[in-house]
Design an enzyme around this catalytic site. Structure first.
Site, short mmCIF file in Angstrom:
data_model
loop_
_atom_site.label_atom_id
_atom_site.label_comp_id
_atom_site.label_asym_id
_atom_site.label_seq_id
_atom_site.Cartn_x
_atom_site.Cartn_y
_atom_site.Cartn_z
N LYS A 12 0.86 -1.20 0.00
CA LYS A 12 0.00 0.00 0.00
C LYS A 12 0.88 1.23 0.00
O LYS A 12 2.07 1.19 0.38
CB LYS A 12 -0.93 0.02 1.21
CG LYS A 12 -0.26 0.00 2.59
CD LYS A 12 0.18 1.34 3.13
CE LYS A 12 0.82 1.22 4.52
NZ LYS A 12 1.70 2.32 4.89
N ASP A 140 -2.19 -1.55 10.90
CA ASP A 140 -2.71 -1.47 9.54
C ASP A 140 -2.96 -2.84 8.90
O ASP A 140 -3.24 -2.92 7.71
CB ASP A 140 -1.87 -0.53 8.64
CG ASP A 140 -0.43 -0.95 8.54
OD1 ASP A 140 -0.07 -1.99 9.10
OD2 ASP A 140 0.35 -0.22 7.89
O1 C5P Z 1 0.84 -1.66 15.02
P1 C5P Z 1 2.25 -1.72 14.51
O2 C5P Z 1 3.06 -2.78 15.19
O3 C5P Z 1 2.34 -1.81 13.03
O4 C5P Z 1 2.92 -0.32 14.90
C1 C5P Z 1 4.30 -0.15 15.05
C2 C5P Z 1 4.60 1.02 15.95
O5 C5P Z 1 4.20 2.24 15.33
C3 C5P Z 1 3.83 1.00 17.26
O6 C5P Z 1 4.52 0.31 18.24
C4 C5P Z 1 3.71 2.47 17.60
O7 C5P Z 1 4.90 2.90 18.23
C5 C5P Z 1 3.65 3.14 16.25
N1 C5P Z 1 2.27 3.49 15.83
C6 C5P Z 1 1.62 4.55 16.46
N2 C5P Z 1 0.34 4.89 16.07
C7 C5P Z 1 -0.28 4.22 15.08
C8 C5P Z 1 0.36 3.14 14.41
C9 C5P Z 1 1.65 2.81 14.82
O8 C5P Z 1 2.18 5.17 17.36
N3 C5P Z 1 -1.52 4.60 14.72
#
Ligand code: C5P
Length: 280
Positions: A12, A140
């Site tokens: 994406k 995501d």
């Molecule tokens: O959810 P995911 O593991 O992909 O996110 C990685 C990191 O990105 C999270 O640990 C967080 O620090 C940050 N993040 C965030 N807010 C979001 C998505 C991700 O702070 N909406």
């Protein structure tokens, strides 16, 4: 019973990304427009005897329980209320989506694995259960169950499908460094303390923060616009930068002039296109 299953996991780009604030859970409140592109990893799931295995030619791709494919397997077993650890499947990954690029490669793999393993292990779930399992894998991941053009709110996991955008050709340029999503959001927190985060004419709030540490990012966005892109931006938390073009030939010409080892020309995909091509 089918012995193997091959699926494509699409990347994406974020057509825009607004960071609205820090949430009590430590994540950030977002409003972003996700868009699928045809750049994809290919995942082949084969029944084998013995432990769960993930194979990839790229040595940087983790083959253990830290991989979202592995975590997806654990989630599918949990949905089936089975307490054992994943086994009996080898997943071969042909990795085409660069890692730490903001293109959602890991998340897309996770969503593809959830769906493929539900099929192979005959685990029946509701849409809500699958969405919930996906959100546990990463903010995501739920988007990749749907694909196409969609608005993401909350952590990016509350989705509103949008009408597909007009088809476009995307030049994706991935610099040689990667950006950790966690770091990019921490930079946003720091900048917010000093206030004045939102820059003019920038559709991704993380872009100025990443460009400050890696000036090539701003340069690439400007070059893509100069080359005729009708929109150009950082994708997600980067490091990939993309430009949109109406005509394939123009996208190819721009990509040739940008000439880098990790420059791709790929079309946008509709939601229906993602579904149709996922299992081809
Ligand atoms: O959810 P995911 O593991 O992909 O996110 C990685 C990191 O990105 C999270 O640990 C967080 O620090 C940050 N993040 C965030 N807010 C979001 C998505 C991700 O702070 N909406």
């Amino acid at each position: 019973m089918a012995r193997s299953l091959t699926v494509h996991a699409f990347a994406k780009i974020n057509l825009d990304l607004r960071v609205l604030g820090l949430r009590p859970d430590g994540y950030h409140e977002l409003r972003t427009t996700f868009q699928s592109i045809a750049l994809a990893d290919t995942l082949t799931f084969t029944r084998v005897r013995g432990p769960f295995q993930i194979e990839c030619d790229d040595p940087a791709f983790p083959g253990d329980h830290t991989n979202l494919i592995w975590k997806a397997a654990q989630r599918v077993l949990a949905l089936a209320r089975r307490r054992e650890q994943p086994s009996g499947i080898r997943v071969r990954v042909e990795k085409n989506i660069p890692m730490q690029a903001g293109l959602g490669g890991g998340s897309s793999n996770g969503a593809a694995a959830l769906q493929a393993l539900c099929r192979l292990w005959k685990v029946k779930t509701t849409r809500e259960e699958l969405h919930h399992a996906a959100a546990k894998l990463g903010a995501d991941v739920p988007y990749f169950l749907e694909g196409g053009t969609a608005l993401g709110f909350h952590r990016g996991d509350l989705l509103v499908p949008l009408d597909d955008i007009d088809p476009a050709w995307v030049v994706v340029v991935v610099p040689e460094f990667g950006v950790s999503t966690k770091d990019a959001f921490a930079w946003w927190d720091q900048a917010k303390e000093g206030q004045g985060v939102r820059a003019k004419n920038v559709s991704n709030d993380l872009q100025p923060l990443v460009a400050k540490r890696h000036p090539i990012v701003g340069k690439l966005v400007r070059t893509l616009i100069k080359e005729g892109a009708f929109h150009a931006s950082l994708s997600g938390s980067g490091s990939a930068v993309f430009g949109l073009f109406s005509r394939r030939a123009d996208a190819q010409a721009a990509a040739r002039r940008l000439a880098g080892p990790r420059t791709f020309v790929t079309p946008t995909l509709t939601r229906a296109g993602c579904r149709r091509l996922a299992a081809k």
